[in-house]
Design an enzyme around this catalytic site. Structure first.
Site, PDB file in Angstrom:
ATOM      1  N   CYS A  83       6.339  -0.002   7.576  1.00  0.00           N
ATOM      2  CA  CYS A  83       5.194   1.004   6.983  1.00  0.00           C
ATOM      3  C   CYS A  83       6.820   1.586   6.385  1.00  0.00           C
ATOM      4  O   CYS A  83       7.730   0.955   6.259  1.00  0.00           O
ATOM      5  CB  CYS A  83       5.177   1.889   8.148  1.00  0.00           C
ATOM      6  SG  CYS A  83       4.679   3.369   7.278  1.00  0.00           S
ATOM      7  N   LEU A  84       6.357   1.993   5.209  1.00  0.00           N
ATOM      8  CA  LEU A  84       7.955   1.833   4.033  1.00  0.00           C
ATOM      9  C   LEU A  84       8.307   3.496   4.385  1.00  0.00           C
ATOM     10  O   LEU A  84       9.303   3.887   4.068  1.00  0.00           O
ATOM     11  CB  LEU A  84       7.622   2.150   2.198  1.00  0.00           C
ATOM     12  CG  LEU A  84       6.348   0.960   1.742  1.00  0.00           C
ATOM     13  CD1 LEU A  84       5.739   1.223   0.611  1.00  0.00           C
ATOM     14  CD2 LEU A  84       7.686  -0.213   1.554  1.00  0.00           C
ATOM     15  N   HIS A 131      -2.442   7.338   7.003  1.00  0.00           N
ATOM     16  CA  HIS A 131      -1.645   8.409   6.363  1.00  0.00           C
ATOM     17  C   HIS A 131      -1.830   9.618   5.969  1.00  0.00           C
ATOM     18  O   HIS A 131      -1.256  10.699   6.032  1.00  0.00           O
ATOM     19  CB  HIS A 131      -0.896   7.576   5.706  1.00  0.00           C
ATOM     20  CG  HIS A 131       0.571   7.014   5.749  1.00  0.00           C
ATOM     21  ND1 HIS A 131       1.325   7.232   6.414  1.00  0.00           N
ATOM     22  CD2 HIS A 131       0.869   5.390   5.497  1.00  0.00           C
ATOM     23  CE1 HIS A 131       2.035   6.418   6.652  1.00  0.00           C
ATOM     24  NE2 HIS A 131       1.997   4.989   6.024  1.00  0.00           N
ATOM     25  N   GLY A 149       1.377  -1.716  -0.166  1.00  0.00           N
ATOM     26  CA  GLY A 149      -0.101  -0.125   0.015  1.00  0.00           C
ATOM     27  C   GLY A 149       1.197   1.665  -0.219  1.00  0.00           C
ATOM     28  O   GLY A 149       2.562   1.479   0.423  1.00  0.00           O
ATOM     29  N   HIS A 162      -4.187   1.732   8.002  1.00  0.00           N
ATOM     30  CA  HIS A 162      -3.222   2.143   7.848  1.00  0.00           C
ATOM     31  C   HIS A 162      -2.937   3.306   7.209  1.00  0.00           C
ATOM     32  O   HIS A 162      -1.537   4.449   7.174  1.00  0.00           O
ATOM     33  CB  HIS A 162      -2.757   1.338   7.648  1.00  0.00           C
ATOM     34  CG  HIS A 162      -0.609   0.934   7.520  1.00  0.00           C
ATOM     35  ND1 HIS A 162       0.415   0.972   8.897  1.00  0.00           N
ATOM     36  CD2 HIS A 162      -0.049   2.267   6.502  1.00  0.00           C
ATOM     37  CE1 HIS A 162       1.364   1.157   7.908  1.00  0.00           C
ATOM     38  NE2 HIS A 162       1.612   2.081   7.412  1.00  0.00           N
ATOM     39  N   GLU A 163      -3.332   2.608   5.255  1.00  0.00           N
ATOM     40  CA  GLU A 163      -3.108   4.474   4.770  1.00  0.00           C
ATOM     41  C   GLU A 163      -4.211   5.155   5.242  1.00  0.00           C
ATOM     42  O   GLU A 163      -4.147   6.837   4.755  1.00  0.00           O
ATOM     43  CB  GLU A 163      -3.508   3.767   3.369  1.00  0.00           C
ATOM     44  CG  GLU A 163      -3.267   2.158   3.119  1.00  0.00           C
ATOM     45  CD  GLU A 163      -1.184   2.759   2.358  1.00  0.00           C
ATOM     46  OE1 GLU A 163      -0.827   3.678   3.049  1.00  0.00           O
ATOM     47  OE2 GLU A 163      -0.552   1.831   2.958  1.00  0.00           O
ATOM     48  N   GLN A 196       2.802   9.584   1.209  1.00  0.00           N
ATOM     49  CA  GLN A 196       4.441   9.098   1.796  1.00  0.00           C
ATOM     50  C   GLN A 196       5.537   9.255   0.580  1.00  0.00           C
ATOM     51  O   GLN A 196       6.435   9.182   0.445  1.00  0.00           O
ATOM     52  CB  GLN A 196       4.240   7.469   1.402  1.00  0.00           C
ATOM     53  CG  GLN A 196       3.383   7.492   2.594  1.00  0.00           C
ATOM     54  CD  GLN A 196       3.369   5.830   2.852  1.00  0.00           C
ATOM     55  OE1 GLN A 196       2.442   4.810   2.741  1.00  0.00           O
ATOM     56  NE2 GLN A 196       4.007   4.521   3.795  1.00  0.00           N
TER      57      GLN A 196
END
Ligand code: K1U
Ligand code: ZN
Length: 207
Positions: free
Chosen positions: A130-131, A176, A82, A172-173, A87
């Site tokens: 998480c990236l 963000h 994702g 999660h997204e 990000q």
């Protein structure tokens, strides 16, 4: 169940395939994208932009489609399952996702202006990654099921009900998009430890 590890075990990790395969998500000829698509840098903790609340998308135009193409390219390259637009530094309410296993065909999904309209009482715990917080994973408890309203690439209103990794990844997204990171769901002790480690690393990288 530990999501990142489980996702990896279940074969979500993908080898690098031709990015051309991910480009045909609307009616614009693929060649139009090939000329312009770009791998973008992913913001890393403690970058303050990750704390920004993203703006709703007002118009689905060529520049938004280009942003989405860049998000897919960046997400597949990372690799991740994702990505939220912030990000890669774009404060817009856009999410890309692909939960296909590596032996399955790609399944690129885009959620524009996503809104959670229902959450279950039942909770589920997944080990999240998480990236923007590379190589750190921890358990997060969230509602096990969610219902989501969003716009698709054509601007058509859609609804979806999600559970399992899909529900976790959506939450999660969407966090963000609201400037929230998964470490915010951990104890203050753990969060401060992670923040300290990444702040130190950023300072070392700056000299
Ligand atoms: O938002 C992000 O930083 C992407 C993140 C999404 C996510 C992972 C796990 C639980 C919730 C949300 C990632 O993609 S981290 C990388 C990852 O989990 C993964 C990468 C390759 C194969 C399998 C998993
Ligand atoms: Zn993340």
């Amino acid at each position: 169940m530990a999501a990142a590890a489980a996702a990896s075990r279940a074969g979500h990790a993908r080898s690098c395939r031709s990015p051309r395969l991910i480009l045909r998500i609307d009616r614009v000829p693929a060649t139009a994208y090939i000329a312009t698509m770009a791998l973008r840098d992913i913001l890393i903790l403690p970058d303050k932009r990750l704390r920004q609340v993203s703006d709703p998308v007002k118009k689905i135009d060529a520049s938004l489609r280009k942003l989405i193409e860049d998000m897919f390219e960046t997400m597949y390259d990372a690799p991740g399952i994702g990505l939220a637009a912030i990000q890669i530094g774009a404060p817009k309410r856009v999410i890309t996702m692909d939960l296909a296993k590596k032996e399955e065909p790609r399944n690129p999904q885009v959620f524009i202006n996503p809104e959670i309209v229902w959450t279950s009482q039942e909770k589920a715990t997944y080990e999240e990654g998480c990236l923007s917080i590379p190589e750190y994973y921890d358990d997060v408890e969230r509602p096990a099921q969610v219902k989501l309203k969003y716009l698709d690439l054509e601007g058509k209103p859609r609804e979806v009900e999600a559970n399992g990794l899909f529900a976790t990844c959506l939450q999660h997204e969407i966090d963000h998009l609201n400037g929230v990171l998964f470490i915010d769901h951990l104890s203050k002790l753990k969060r401060d430890r992670v923040l300290k480690k990444f702040t130190k690393a950023a300072k070392r990288a700056a000299v």
